[in-house]
Enzyme design. Sequence first.
Site, PDB file in Angstrom:
ATOM      1  N   ARG A   1      53.554  39.110  40.605  1.00  0.00           N
ATOM      2  CA  ARG A   1      52.070  39.756  40.732  1.00  0.00           C
ATOM      3  C   ARG A   1      52.132  41.093  41.407  1.00  0.00           C
ATOM      4  O   ARG A   1      52.611  41.479  42.532  1.00  0.00           O
ATOM      5  CB  ARG A   1      51.256  38.906  42.005  1.00  0.00           C
ATOM      6  CG  ARG A   1      51.230  37.585  41.680  1.00  0.00           C
ATOM      7  CD  ARG A   1      50.192  36.938  40.674  1.00  0.00           C
ATOM      8  NE  ARG A   1      49.022  37.444  40.772  1.00  0.00           N
ATOM      9  CZ  ARG A   1      47.684  36.788  41.547  1.00  0.00           C
ATOM     10  NH1 ARG A   1      48.208  35.890  42.145  1.00  0.00           N
ATOM     11  NH2 ARG A   1      46.777  37.553  41.408  1.00  0.00           N
TER      12      ARG A   1
ATOM     13  N   ALA B   1      47.067  36.923  49.263  1.00  0.00           N
ATOM     14  CA  ALA B   1      47.973  37.420  49.654  1.00  0.00           C
ATOM     15  C   ALA B   1      49.048  37.262  50.778  1.00  0.00           C
ATOM     16  O   ALA B   1      50.099  37.204  50.788  1.00  0.00           O
ATOM     17  CB  ALA B   1      47.358  38.995  49.934  1.00  0.00           C
TER      18      ALA B   1
ATOM     19  N   GLN C   1      38.303  29.715  42.443  1.00  0.00           N
ATOM     20  CA  GLN C   1      38.960  29.659  43.575  1.00  0.00           C
ATOM     21  C   GLN C   1      38.075  29.249  44.717  1.00  0.00           C
ATOM     22  O   GLN C   1      38.196  28.525  45.533  1.00  0.00           O
ATOM     23  CB  GLN C   1      39.731  30.894  44.149  1.00  0.00           C
ATOM     24  CG  GLN C   1      40.738  31.229  43.404  1.00  0.00           C
ATOM     25  CD  GLN C   1      40.714  32.280  42.225  1.00  0.00           C
ATOM     26  OE1 GLN C   1      39.592  32.489  41.722  1.00  0.00           O
ATOM     27  NE2 GLN C   1      41.552  33.144  41.840  1.00  0.00           N
TER      28      GLN C   1
ATOM     29  N   ASP D   1      43.625  41.860  49.262  1.00  0.00           N
ATOM     30  CA  ASP D   1      45.156  41.664  48.686  1.00  0.00           C
ATOM     31  C   ASP D   1      45.813  42.933  48.704  1.00  0.00           C
ATOM     32  O   ASP D   1      47.026  43.132  48.785  1.00  0.00           O
ATOM     33  CB  ASP D   1      44.905  41.360  47.008  1.00  0.00           C
ATOM     34  CG  ASP D   1      44.470  40.135  46.826  1.00  0.00           C
ATOM     35  OD1 ASP D   1      45.711  39.226  46.756  1.00  0.00           O
ATOM     36  OD2 ASP D   1      43.375  39.611  46.849  1.00  0.00           O
TER      37      ASP D   1
ATOM     38  N   LYS E   1      39.833  39.791  44.993  1.00  0.00           N
ATOM     39  CA  LYS E   1      39.520  39.029  43.627  1.00  0.00           C
ATOM     40  C   LYS E   1      38.282  39.696  42.905  1.00  0.00           C
ATOM     41  O   LYS E   1      37.253  39.921  43.394  1.00  0.00           O
ATOM     42  CB  LYS E   1      39.422  37.546  43.926  1.00  0.00           C
ATOM     43  CG  LYS E   1      39.191  36.640  42.743  1.00  0.00           C
ATOM     44  CD  LYS E   1      40.238  36.826  41.951  1.00  0.00           C
ATOM     45  CE  LYS E   1      41.688  36.506  42.480  1.00  0.00           C
ATOM     46  NZ  LYS E   1      42.829  36.658  41.645  1.00  0.00           N
TER      47      LYS E   1
END
Length: 383
Positions: free
Chosen positions: A122, A81, A229, A270, A281
């Site tokens: 996004r 973010a 990730q 985020d 996530k």
Amino acid sequence: MFLEDKLRCWYYYYANTQKEPFPMKSPLEEVTHTDNIKLSDDGRSVVIIDQTLLPNRLEYIALTTREEMFEAIAMLRVRGAPAIGICAGYCAYCLALQAPHDSFDDFYDHWVEDCRYLNGSRPTAVNLSWALNRMLDAAEDHRDMPVEAVLSALKRECLAIHSEDMEMCRKISEYGLSLLHDGDGVLTHCNAGPLATSRYGTGQGPLFLARERGMDIRVFADETRPLLQGARLTSFELYNAGVDVTLICDSMASIVMKNGWVQCCMVGCDRVAANGDTANKIGTSGVAILAKHYGIPFYVLGPTSTIDMSCTTGEDINIELRDGEEIRSRFFAEPVALPDVKCYNPAFDVTDNSLISAIITEKGICRPPYSESLKKLFEDQPL
């Protein structure tokens, strides 16, 4: 494979582009102070580390057109973010340079359309719209001035977004470090280190700071399926910084907690709703549920720019759905499921505020009830 000499890993780009010798730094400093996002030398493009190629290749790419910028954010070449917000600020400035400069109205109408287009890349990470709105406000504040003066103001604003994030990450890391003890085991999910932010990071910032201060911290990094990730980025950063890190599959978090190896969980965010519900996530809410079961503190770390006070609860957060091929075939030599098997691939989930022990920001540590403590952040009241 990892680059053999970790001292060269982060500086591969510089060693091949700088005219003057670049001073060598410690492995920790190389990781925490890498330039993952910056303006190009001519100031007309945004240069980012392509995170989709890590950990096997460290490559920088330049984003010049709005399509390249949209694709880089949508395809996670830049992600996290705060990093998305920094990138959006620089992208907005570069797009402003390309807009017509005959009059403010012509410039502004063209440029606003570019920003709206970029904002669709996004939908969940609030920092994207936050940064773009800051840039739009900066332009509005100078609408009675020549376009060249507006462009100068926009450049100052995007640089300010970046520098402010560096300072925010440092403060978040300091507050987060106050919750750790020598010898602690910490479980992370996804990536909220320097690659996803700037400098130390948010969710992983206290871990780098602990290493800098000589604390003995052990980290268990969830791989974070389906885009890995945690495996590709978090373990990459921590290992190269000399932090004791162990990579685990997401499904192994429970047994690691049960074994008593984890004293707290630290994750980024985020978007945070006004009541403390937090989007992060996919898989984060599962970690929080496990932590609650085993009596382990679950901490969310992020800047106040990630807190959306206009969003009442997590029910109001728009969750991005991504291509099912990320589950079926991404990172595999061959697909692991039949082509006609349906896939459900939400990029994020929402962790209920009742599962969160504290929300750590650059202004301090918020505790329940979050509807009160988060509100104080924006009223400049002591927590």
